[in-house]
Motif scaffolding. Structure first.
Motif, short mmCIF file in Angstrom:
data_model
loop_
_atom_site.label_atom_id
_atom_site.label_comp_id
_atom_site.label_asym_id
_atom_site.label_seq_id
_atom_site.Cartn_x
_atom_site.Cartn_y
_atom_site.Cartn_z
N GLU A 224 0.83 -1.21 0.00
CA GLU A 224 0.00 0.00 0.00
C GLU A 224 0.86 1.26 0.00
OE1 GLU A 224 -2.92 -0.07 3.11
OE2 GLU A 224 -3.91 -1.84 2.28
N ILE A 225 1.93 1.25 0.77
CA ILE A 225 2.84 2.39 0.81
C ILE A 225 3.45 2.62 -0.58
CG2 ILE A 225 5.07 3.19 1.70
CD1 ILE A 225 4.26 1.77 4.36
N ASP A 226 3.87 1.55 -1.24
CA ASP A 226 4.43 1.67 -2.58
C ASP A 226 3.41 2.27 -3.55
OD1 ASP A 226 6.49 1.18 -4.63
OD2 ASP A 226 5.05 -0.31 -5.36
N ALA A 227 2.19 1.79 -3.49
CA ALA A 227 1.14 2.31 -4.38
C ALA A 227 0.88 3.79 -4.10
CB ALA A 227 -0.14 1.50 -4.20
N LYS A 228 0.83 4.17 -2.85
CA LYS A 228 0.59 5.58 -2.50
C LYS A 228 1.74 6.46 -2.98
CE LYS A 228 -2.33 4.51 1.45
NZ LYS A 228 -2.43 4.48 2.92
N ARG A 229 2.95 5.98 -2.86
CA ARG A 229 4.10 6.75 -3.34
C ARG A 229 4.04 6.94 -4.85
NH1 ARG A 229 8.43 3.95 0.73
NH2 ARG A 229 8.24 5.49 2.39
N GLN A 230 3.59 5.93 -5.57
CA GLN A 230 3.45 6.05 -7.02
C GLN A 230 2.36 7.06 -7.38
OE1 GLN A 230 3.62 2.39 -9.39
NE2 GLN A 230 4.39 1.34 -7.55
N ILE A 231 1.28 7.07 -6.63
CA ILE A 231 0.20 8.04 -6.87
C ILE A 231 0.72 9.45 -6.61
CG2 ILE A 231 -2.05 8.87 -6.05
CD1 ILE A 231 -2.72 5.85 -5.53
N ALA B 290 3.75 10.50 -6.90
CA ALA B 290 4.65 10.85 -8.01
C ALA B 290 3.86 11.25 -9.26
CB ALA B 290 5.58 9.68 -8.32
N LEU B 291 2.75 10.59 -9.51
CA LEU B 291 1.92 10.94 -10.67
C LEU B 291 1.29 12.32 -10.52
CD1 LEU B 291 0.01 7.62 -11.40
CD2 LEU B 291 1.71 8.73 -12.87
N HIS B 292 0.95 12.68 -9.31
CA HIS B 292 0.25 13.93 -9.04
C HIS B 292 1.22 15.00 -8.55
CE1 HIS B 292 -3.93 12.52 -9.58
NE2 HIS B 292 -3.35 11.35 -9.36
N PHE C 181 -0.47 23.80 -10.17
CA PHE C 181 -1.52 22.85 -10.48
C PHE C 181 -0.95 21.45 -10.56
CE2 PHE C 181 0.09 24.59 -14.40
CZ PHE C 181 0.20 23.51 -15.26
N CYS C 182 -1.83 20.47 -10.56
CA CYS C 182 -1.44 19.06 -10.58
C CYS C 182 -1.17 18.61 -12.00
CB CYS C 182 -2.54 18.21 -9.95
SG CYS C 182 -2.24 16.44 -10.10
N ALA C 183 -0.03 17.97 -12.21
CA ALA C 183 0.35 17.50 -13.54
C ALA C 183 -0.62 16.46 -14.08
CB ALA C 183 1.76 16.93 -13.51
N THR C 184 -1.13 15.58 -13.25
CA THR C 184 -2.04 14.53 -13.70
C THR C 184 -3.45 15.05 -13.85
OG1 THR C 184 -0.69 12.80 -12.73
CG2 THR C 184 -3.00 12.26 -13.13
N CYS C 185 -3.93 15.76 -12.87
CA CYS C 185 -5.31 16.26 -12.92
C CYS C 185 -5.49 17.33 -13.98
CB CYS C 185 -5.72 16.80 -11.55
SG CYS C 185 -5.81 15.52 -10.28
N ASP C 186 -4.40 17.93 -14.42
CA ASP C 186 -4.48 18.97 -15.45
C ASP C 186 -4.93 18.41 -16.80
OD1 ASP C 186 -4.10 21.58 -16.62
OD2 ASP C 186 -2.32 20.72 -17.58
N ALA C 187 -4.97 17.11 -16.94
CA ALA C 187 -5.41 16.51 -18.20
C ALA C 187 -6.80 16.97 -18.60
CB ALA C 187 -5.37 14.98 -18.12
N PRO D 174 -2.29 21.36 -3.65
CA PRO D 174 -2.41 19.93 -3.90
C PRO D 174 -3.82 19.55 -4.33
CG PRO D 174 -2.29 20.35 -1.55
CD PRO D 174 -2.08 21.66 -2.23
N CYS D 175 -3.88 18.64 -5.26
CA CYS D 175 -5.15 18.22 -5.85
C CYS D 175 -5.96 17.36 -4.89
CB CYS D 175 -4.90 17.47 -7.15
SG CYS D 175 -4.03 15.90 -6.91
N THR D 176 -7.19 17.10 -5.26
CA THR D 176 -8.09 16.29 -4.43
C THR D 176 -7.52 14.89 -4.20
OG1 THR D 176 -9.99 17.53 -5.25
CG2 THR D 176 -10.44 15.39 -4.25
N THR D 177 -6.86 14.32 -5.18
CA THR D 177 -6.28 12.99 -5.02
C THR D 177 -5.28 12.97 -3.86
OG1 THR D 177 -6.56 12.54 -7.37
CG2 THR D 177 -4.98 11.16 -6.18
N LEU D 178 -4.39 13.95 -3.80
CA LEU D 178 -3.41 14.00 -2.72
C LEU D 178 -4.09 14.27 -1.38
CD1 LEU D 178 -0.52 15.95 -4.47
CD2 LEU D 178 -0.68 13.49 -4.02
#
Length: 137
Positions: free
Chosen positions: A77-84, A86-88, A100-106, A114-118
């Motif tokens: 779970e920690i690894d997955a959260k760190r990847q998320i 990095a994406l955001h 702004f967020c690089a991923t949410c800016d799509a 920080p975006c809602t995901t973070l």
């Protein structure tokens, strides 16, 4: 780096430290206890803690919950959260003077950073020192 991201990474680092210090597992629920098959124990080493921590709860369900959250799962779970995280990552628009967020800016809507995901990733840690109510989604 944004304060929320820095704080969230510190929470994940602490979770990782604790998970790595625990016995490796996999843990298995055994009635009211949790079997830790790691040598040298091979016994119900966590069972006593379950009994004391869950005085009013069903011990079998408490043991199952603990077993399902063994260190290997926590580390995944920690690894997955760190990847998320990095994406955001944060991008800056110097012309607009905003982050702004690089991923949410799509979406082209320039979401606040920080975006809602973070903010959602940080929410389970809201009871820990340093969490700011302004980060709540």
């Amino acid at each position: 780096m944004d304060d929320l991201v820095q704080w969230l990474r510190a929470q994940l680092d602490e979770d990782e430290r604790i998970a790595r210090a625990a016995t490796a597992g996999p843990w298995t629920a055994m009635g009211q206890g949790v079997l830790d098959p790691s040598p040298p124990s091979n016994r119900l080493g966590i069972g006593m803690a379950v009994g004391h921590a869950a005085a009013s709860a069903d011990y079998n369900e408490t043991a199952e919950h603990i077993a399902r959250h063994d260190p290997a799962r926590v580390l995944r779970e920690i690894d997955a959260k760190r990847q998320i995280i990095a994406l955001h990552h944060q991008l800056e628009d110097a012309q607009e003077m905003l982050d702004f967020c690089a991923t949410c800016d799509a979406t082209g809507k320039y979401p606040e950073y920080p975006c809602t995901t973070l903010r959602l990733l940080a929410l389970p840690y809201a009871d820990r020192p340093g969490y700011r109510e302004e980060w709540r989604p």
